[in-house]
Design an enzyme around this catalytic site. Structure first.
Site, PDB file in Angstrom:
ATOM      1  CG  PHE A 142      -1.779   1.079   1.500  1.00  0.00           C
ATOM      2  CD1 PHE A 142      -3.080   1.035   1.004  1.00  0.00           C
ATOM      3  CD2 PHE A 142      -1.393   2.183   2.246  1.00  0.00           C
ATOM      4  CE1 PHE A 142      -3.985   2.079   1.268  1.00  0.00           C
ATOM      5  CE2 PHE A 142      -2.279   3.220   2.497  1.00  0.00           C
ATOM      6  CZ  PHE A 142      -3.577   3.166   2.008  1.00  0.00           C
ATOM      7  CB  ALA A 143       2.825   2.741  -2.509  1.00  0.00           C
ATOM      8  CG  LEU A 144      -1.142   7.597   1.396  1.00  0.00           C
ATOM      9  CD1 LEU A 144      -1.854   8.188   0.179  1.00  0.00           C
ATOM     10  CD2 LEU A 144      -2.163   7.421   2.540  1.00  0.00           C
ATOM     11  CD  GLU A 181       4.209  11.028  -2.699  1.00  0.00           C
ATOM     12  OE1 GLU A 181       4.723  12.157  -2.872  1.00  0.00           O
ATOM     13  OE2 GLU A 181       3.385  10.512  -3.478  1.00  0.00           O
ATOM     14  N   GLY A 221       3.545  12.487   5.122  1.00  0.00           N
ATOM     15  CA  GLY A 221       2.909  11.278   5.640  1.00  0.00           C
ATOM     16  C   GLY A 221       1.575  11.650   6.258  1.00  0.00           C
ATOM     17  CD  GLU A 238      -1.507   1.417   8.879  1.00  0.00           C
ATOM     18  OE1 GLU A 238      -0.996   2.363   8.227  1.00  0.00           O
ATOM     19  OE2 GLU A 238      -1.392   0.257   8.522  1.00  0.00           O
ATOM     20  CD  GLU A 266       1.277  13.403  17.677  1.00  0.00           C
ATOM     21  OE1 GLU A 266       1.582  12.620  16.759  1.00  0.00           O
ATOM     22  OE2 GLU A 266       1.617  13.221  18.865  1.00  0.00           O
TER      23      GLU A 266
HETATM   24  C1  LIG Z   1       7.595   0.847   9.919  1.00  0.00           C
HETATM   25  C2  LIG Z   1       6.677   1.736   9.126  1.00  0.00           C
HETATM   26  C3  LIG Z   1       5.910   1.185   8.105  1.00  0.00           C
HETATM   27  C4  LIG Z   1       5.094   2.005   7.324  1.00  0.00           C
HETATM   28  N1  LIG Z   1       4.387   1.439   6.299  1.00  0.00           N
HETATM   29  C5  LIG Z   1       3.716   2.239   5.430  1.00  0.00           C
HETATM   30  C6  LIG Z   1       3.063   1.669   4.276  1.00  0.00           C
HETATM   31  O1  LIG Z   1       3.060   0.441   4.069  1.00  0.00           O
HETATM   32  N2  LIG Z   1       2.462   2.505   3.415  1.00  0.00           N
HETATM   33  C7  LIG Z   1       2.438   3.848   3.594  1.00  0.00           C
HETATM   34  O2  LIG Z   1       1.879   4.552   2.766  1.00  0.00           O
HETATM   35  N3  LIG Z   1       3.024   4.420   4.689  1.00  0.00           N
HETATM   36  C8  LIG Z   1       3.677   3.641   5.598  1.00  0.00           C
HETATM   37  N4  LIG Z   1       4.295   4.195   6.707  1.00  0.00           N
HETATM   38  C9  LIG Z   1       4.320   5.644   6.853  1.00  0.00           C
HETATM   39  C10 LIG Z   1       3.424   6.182   7.967  1.00  0.00           C
HETATM   40  O3  LIG Z   1       2.089   6.102   7.582  1.00  0.00           O
HETATM   41  C11 LIG Z   1       3.881   7.626   8.230  1.00  0.00           C
HETATM   42  O4  LIG Z   1       5.170   7.549   8.815  1.00  0.00           O
HETATM   43  C12 LIG Z   1       2.932   8.372   9.144  1.00  0.00           C
HETATM   44  O5  LIG Z   1       1.717   8.630   8.486  1.00  0.00           O
HETATM   45  C13 LIG Z   1       3.550   9.706   9.621  1.00  0.00           C
HETATM   46  O6  LIG Z   1       4.056  10.440   8.563  1.00  0.00           O
HETATM   47  P1  LIG Z   1       5.552  11.033   8.621  1.00  0.00           P
HETATM   48  O7  LIG Z   1       6.448   9.959   9.105  1.00  0.00           O
HETATM   49  O8  LIG Z   1       5.831  11.631   7.298  1.00  0.00           O
HETATM   50  O9  LIG Z   1       5.518  12.136   9.733  1.00  0.00           O
HETATM   51  P2  LIG Z   1       5.053  13.665   9.547  1.00  0.00           P
HETATM   52  O10 LIG Z   1       3.760  13.711   8.849  1.00  0.00           O
HETATM   53  O11 LIG Z   1       6.180  14.424   8.976  1.00  0.00           O
HETATM   54  O12 LIG Z   1       4.844  14.102  11.059  1.00  0.00           O
HETATM   55  C14 LIG Z   1       5.931  14.346  11.952  1.00  0.00           C
HETATM   56  C15 LIG Z   1       5.345  14.635  13.334  1.00  0.00           C
HETATM   57  O13 LIG Z   1       4.541  15.817  13.274  1.00  0.00           O
HETATM   58  C16 LIG Z   1       3.233  15.539  13.753  1.00  0.00           C
HETATM   59  N5  LIG Z   1       2.263  16.360  13.027  1.00  0.00           N
HETATM   60  C17 LIG Z   1       2.102  16.470  11.693  1.00  0.00           C
HETATM   61  N6  LIG Z   1       1.117  17.333  11.416  1.00  0.00           N
HETATM   62  C18 LIG Z   1       0.643  17.782  12.614  1.00  0.00           C
HETATM   63  C19 LIG Z   1      -0.383  18.697  13.016  1.00  0.00           C
HETATM   64  N7  LIG Z   1      -1.150  19.315  12.116  1.00  0.00           N
HETATM   65  N8  LIG Z   1      -0.590  18.902  14.334  1.00  0.00           N
HETATM   66  C20 LIG Z   1       0.169  18.272  15.258  1.00  0.00           C
HETATM   67  N9  LIG Z   1       1.142  17.398  14.950  1.00  0.00           N
HETATM   68  C21 LIG Z   1       1.377  17.152  13.647  1.00  0.00           C
HETATM   69  C22 LIG Z   1       3.033  14.053  13.500  1.00  0.00           C
HETATM   70  O14 LIG Z   1       2.020  13.529  14.319  1.00  0.00           O
HETATM   71  C23 LIG Z   1       4.411  13.520  13.832  1.00  0.00           C
HETATM   72  O15 LIG Z   1       4.542  13.373  15.212  1.00  0.00           O
HETATM   73  C24 LIG Z   1       5.041   3.394   7.558  1.00  0.00           C
HETATM   74  C25 LIG Z   1       5.789   3.943   8.621  1.00  0.00           C
HETATM   75  C26 LIG Z   1       6.595   3.143   9.408  1.00  0.00           C
HETATM   76  C27 LIG Z   1       7.385   3.751  10.517  1.00  0.00           C
END
Ligand SMILES: Cc1cc2nc3c(=O)[nH]c(=O)nc-3n(C[C@H](O)[C@H](O)[C@H](O)COP(=O)(O)OP(=O)(O)OC[C@H]3O[C@@H](n4cnc5c(N)ncnc54)[C@H](O)[C@@H]3O)c2cc1C
Length: 386
Positions: A127-129, A131, A135, A367, A371
């Protein structure tokens, strides 16, 4: 072993859970440490799960599933995660985020041919969402699909993709309009493994052995038949899949917390300090009482959210977020206390609790972070209060 007793759990669920437990004991328990230490991808266990219909239990039997409802699927992910959080997450991604999404939103070929192969573990799906750019703010994704000569050409990068290293097919979310249109210009595509996709490994602290990777798409050509759902309506598919994913991640955390209390209990019963077993100290008993109370609270909220989904309540999505937030907050606290109760043994690299502790941290991120769950819950609260 903690028994699953709950008013929402039927005899049919219990029978299914017994099967999941037997299969996990046979095929996951012996390799759970190897998955973590060697970053070992359990391809054979996935195939076995597929054969038993426990990889995507929510699909009908003739499609490789087990005719289970969302509650039955959540229960199975909970039980698998007692043995290995990584295997729980692999089941969630393969079963809920990919097979179920192709079955529900895909073309007839995706539904009739692809979904069963994924549910049976014959093919691996991702599932590739997410980037590198984004996230939490998934509506800002930048990977583009551009219309050229009657086909679509995909270019961009995806980040943190579970099973990305090993997938045969990818459910890829792309931008098909201006960035300002945000979620209204996102389309989902089926992209088959191809030379145009480069997958590089990413090493993470927990949930290891799940093939986490960065994906680069360079001029990947796909057709109209590869559109999942409708053009520019992919964001809804992503969010619906993630609502199920949130219940599943809450179930993984519940399974991890159950495994942690079992480890802690076994330890404090046999460990002596000050000429007594640890269980004879009231403080230790109270810790365990708190931990079990948290676990039973997690169980109630997780099963409740699954049943709201099954019964199509209109607020199911808010309860999926509530379940994930509460289960993760309580579960991590249970696991932290379990490590404390076992002293230095809990942080030893040989201990199961060490692995559980690292796995649990990632549940606060995948998922949708804590936050992001709070954003969903607050939005619903504002609507609810009028
Ligand atoms: C082991 C692992 C497997 C994964 N597998 C998948 C996968 O199969 N497919 C896929 O698509 N993704 C996958 N992910 C990605 C995951 O969904 C994202 O890491 C997650 O959604 C958070 O995005 P980010 O890491 O870019 O953090 P960011 O969005 O950059 O956020 C950084 C921090 O800021 C906080 N933040 C952001 N916006 C706000 C706001 N408005 N108010 C307050 N706080 C905020 C966040 O909560 C977080 O604490 C995976 C991640 C991991 C670690």
């Amino acid at each position: 072993m903690i028994l699953i007793r709950h008013p929402l759990v039927t005899r049919e669920h219990e029978k299914f859970v017994e099967l999941v437990d037997e299969v996990s004991k046979e095929y996951v328990e012996p390799i759970a440490d190897k998955i973590d230490r060697e970053n070992y991808y359990p391809r054979e266990a996935i195939r076995k799960f597929g054969e038993y219909g426990i990889l995507s239990p929510v699909l009908p039997k003739e499609y490789g599933g087990s005719n289970m409802d969302i509650l039955g699927t959540a229960l199975s992910i909970e039980v698998i995660s007692r043995y290995s959080g990584s295997m729980g997450i692999l089941t969630e991604v393969q079963g809920f985020l990919v097979a179920h999404a192709f079955y529900t939103y895909g073309t007839s070929t995706m539904r009739e041919e692809l979904a069963p192969k994924l549910a049976r573990g014959e093919l691996i799906g991702s599932f590739a969402l997410s980037e590198p750019c984004c996230g939490s703010d998934a509506a800002a994704i930048e990977t583009r699909a551009e219309r050229k000569g009657g086909e679509w050409v995909i270019n961009g990068k995806k980040m943190w993709i579970t099973q990305g290293l090993y997938a045969d097919v990818y459910l890829v979310f792309t931008r098909t309009g201006p960035k300002e249109a945000r979620h209204r210009a996102i389309t989902a595509f089926l992209v088959r493994r191809n030379n145009c996709i480069e997958a590089s490994p990413i090493h993470v602290m927990g949930i290891r052995g799940t093939g986490t990777s960065e994906l680069t798409f360079t001029d990947c050509v796909v057709g109209d038949d590869d559109v999942v759902g409708k053009v520019n309506e992919g964001f809804k598919i992503a969010m619906e899949a993630l609502n199920l994913g949130r219940i599943a991640v809450a179930s993984v955390t519940l399974g991890l917390a159950e495994a942690a209390i079992m480890e802690a209990m076994e330890w404090v019963r046999k460990r002596n300090a000050f000429d007594q077993t640890l269980t004879s100290f009231e403080w230790i008993q109270f810790q365990l009482a708190d931990m079990l109370s948290y676990i039973e609270t997690m169980r109630s909220i997780v099963y409740d959210s699954a049943v709201r989904f099954d019964r199509k309540y209109d607020d199911y999505y808010a309860f999926a977020s509530i379940a994930k937030l509460v289960a993760v907050l309580l579960g991590i606290d249970v696991i932290r206390r379990a490590v404390q109760l076992t002293g230095a043994y809990g942080v030893w690299s040989n201990s199961k609790l060490n692995r559980i502790y690292r796995d649990a941290k990632l549940m606060e991120i995948g998922e949708g972070t804590n936050e992001v769950q709070r954003m969903v819950i607050y939005k619903w609260l504002s609507k609810y209060l009028g």
